[in-house]
Design a protein around this motif. Structure first.
Motif, PDB file in Angstrom:
ATOM      1  N   SER A 339       0.816  -1.217   0.000  1.00 27.38           N
ATOM      2  CA  SER A 339       0.000   0.000   0.000  1.00 27.38           C
ATOM      3  C   SER A 339       0.847   1.264   0.000  1.00 27.38           C
ATOM      4  O   SER A 339       0.438   2.295  -0.540  1.00 27.38           O
ATOM      5  N   ALA A 343       0.412   4.361  -2.558  1.00 27.08           N
ATOM      6  CA  ALA A 343       0.238   5.745  -2.106  1.00 27.08           C
ATOM      7  C   ALA A 343       1.284   6.662  -2.744  1.00 27.08           C
ATOM      8  O   ALA A 343       0.978   7.779  -3.163  1.00 27.08           O
ATOM      9  N   GLU A 344       2.531   6.171  -2.846  1.00 28.99           N
ATOM     10  CA  GLU A 344       3.590   6.978  -3.453  1.00 28.99           C
ATOM     11  C   GLU A 344       3.278   7.274  -4.912  1.00 28.99           C
ATOM     12  O   GLU A 344       3.459   8.396  -5.391  1.00 28.99           O
ATOM     13  N   THR A 346       0.273   7.311  -6.408  1.00 32.66           N
ATOM     14  CA  THR A 346      -0.899   8.172  -6.589  1.00 32.66           C
ATOM     15  C   THR A 346      -0.636   9.617  -6.192  1.00 32.66           C
ATOM     16  O   THR A 346      -1.323  10.518  -6.672  1.00 32.66           O
ATOM     17  N   THR A 347       0.365   9.868  -5.356  1.00 29.94           N
ATOM     18  CA  THR A 347       0.694  11.260  -5.030  1.00 29.94           C
ATOM     19  C   THR A 347       1.298  11.987  -6.221  1.00 29.94           C
ATOM     20  O   THR A 347       1.334  13.221  -6.252  1.00 29.94           O
ATOM     21  N   ASP A 356      -7.496   8.779  -8.745  1.00 22.35           N
ATOM     22  CA  ASP A 356      -7.313   8.678  -7.300  1.00 22.35           C
ATOM     23  C   ASP A 356      -7.767   7.295  -6.855  1.00 22.35           C
ATOM     24  O   ASP A 356      -8.931   6.931  -7.009  1.00 22.35           O
ATOM     25  N   ALA A 358      -7.750   5.566  -3.680  1.00 21.24           N
ATOM     26  CA  ALA A 358      -7.538   5.538  -2.239  1.00 21.24           C
ATOM     27  C   ALA A 358      -8.346   4.459  -1.545  1.00 21.24           C
ATOM     28  O   ALA A 358      -8.387   4.394  -0.329  1.00 21.24           O
ATOM     29  N   LYS A 361      -6.608  -1.997  -1.245  1.00 20.73           N
ATOM     30  CA  LYS A 361      -5.497  -2.246  -2.164  1.00 20.73           C
ATOM     31  C   LYS A 361      -5.937  -2.956  -3.438  1.00 20.73           C
ATOM     32  O   LYS A 361      -5.627  -2.521  -4.549  1.00 20.73           O
ATOM     33  N   SER A 364      -8.262  -0.811  -5.616  1.00 20.35           N
ATOM     34  CA  SER A 364      -7.578   0.383  -6.111  1.00 20.35           C
ATOM     35  C   SER A 364      -6.621   0.038  -7.244  1.00 20.35           C
ATOM     36  O   SER A 364      -6.533   0.768  -8.229  1.00 20.35           O
TER      37      SER A 364
END
Length: 385
Positions: A339, A343-344, A346-347, A356, A358, A361, A364
């Protein structure tokens, strides 16, 4: 003082996987060579334009130095060399609208140009003598390639014209693959994502000669003329300046290529589109490159080959997948194992692209893969590629 063992360990830490045959992300210094053929009688105009460009480029981050040389045999031939701290800042500049504006004064006095880019692998003499190799930012080892050059073009068409453009781009006869005795077209893969078109080519030999060969083919010129009314950026291929500006902006260079040792000629080709946040395209491409490098060492990964193309905020990942995309685990296709990595990633993605992810897992990753996947228009290989 740095010990020998410390230098060796530092070298090993910086050395890329042997699966990587091409990358701009190893931190090595970059040498750029520009061969220029100046119109007869335009040498003074060219020199004035160069002086102006030189003053402007001196303030570009990552630029170290440059030289202008004139042939001792033919005064119309010039050579511009520049040194950069590494490849990413040079690519960010050369692919920018700022660069397009900077070099515009040169075009009226130049007949032809050819740009070559090299990582610095070894260095002798000069001011660097006695400096550790790590401090000189040299590439630690030569890369072993497969003799194939990879390049792509990208452009957008007017919304609502996507189906028409896809049909035009799919319905044409392939050009003759043989360019000359040393250059051959190997493969052309064309994809669309919404109104964005990406055409990736693989060439064995001279890329510039291959692109010029393709542009001269009647069937290709007919296709280019047919899609002209549908382009968001106007162009006139009969006007050299208009064509030059269009293809300069459309260039989507390969920044990383990795190939696993296991290969399968039946692997299927896909393309994934990652729209980056403003000014984060290179960072996103580097993150994807690291993920692909790790996947090449994983025997469970279905991704056998990956090429990452990047320009500004456009990042495209071209992958050859064993067993097809539908049957594969999205996490392994995307190279994201936890995860934190999701997250890295999607930033760095553009919020306006509806990417996005979020949620949980599994959902997404499946949604990210669905949103990133490009539609295949055509994938053509030469008979003996």
């Amino acid at each position: 003082m740095t010990t020998t063992s410390e230098r060796v360990e530092g070298s090993r830490a910086r050395q890329a996987s042997h699966h990587v045959s091409q990358s701009v992300f190893d931190g090595s210094r970059l040498r750029v060579v520009l061969l220029v053929d100046v119109h007869d009688g335009a040498q003074h105009q060219f020199l004035e334009a160069y002086e102006q460009l030189c003053n402007q480029v001196a303030s570009v981050p990552g630029h170290v130095s440059d030289q202008l040389c004139q042939s001792i045999e033919n005064p119309s031939q010039w050579l511009i060399t520049s040194e950069w701290e590494s490849a990413p800042p040079f690519l960010a500049w050369v692919n920018s609208e700022e660069h397009v504006r900077m070099v515009e004064p040169l075009h009226s006095c130049v007949r032809d140009t050819r740009s070559l880019r090299f990582h610095v692998v070894r260095e002798t003499g000069g001011p660097a003598t006695g400096i550790d190799q790590a401090d000189r930012r040299l590439q630690t080892a030569p890369r072993i390639g497969d003799g194939v050059i990879r390049h792509a073009l990208t452009f957008t068409v007017k919304p609502g014209s996507e189906e028409i453009v896809a049909k035009i781009l799919a319905d044409y006869d392939s050009p003759e693959p043989k360019v000359d005795d040393t250059t051959r077209l190997c493969r052309t893969s064309l994809f669309m994502h919404g109104n964005r078109v990406v055409r990736a080519v693989e060439v064995r030999g001279d890329l510039l000669a291959a692109l010029r060969h393709v542009a001269r083919q009647p069937e290709v010129r007919a296709v280019e003329e047919a899609i002209n009314p549908h382009l968001e950026q106007d162009r006139d291929l009969n006007d050299p300046e208009s064509a030059r500006v269009f293809f300069t902006r459309a260039a989507l260079p390969a920044v990383h290529h990795v190939m696993a040792e296991r290969q399968n000629p039946q692997a299927e080709r896909y393309a994934l589109y990652y729209p980056a946040r403003p000014e984060r395209g290179m960072q996103l491409a580097e993150l994807l490159a690291h993920r692909d490098e790790a996947a090449a060492d994983d025997p469970r990964s279905p991704v056998l080959r990956s090429t990452i193309f990047q320009r500004d905020d456009v990042v495209v990942r071209l992958i050859d997948v064993h067993g097809g995309l539908e049957a594969a685990d999205p996490a392994r296709i995307l190279g994201l194992s936890d995860s934190a990595q999701v997250a890295e990633l999607t930033t760095l993605l553009d919020d306006t692209a509806d990417m996005d992810v979020a949620a949980s897992k599994d959902s997404s990753l499946a949604r990210l893969l669905e949103l990133a996947r490009m539609d295949l228009v055509t994938d053509r290989r030469s008979p003996d590629a």
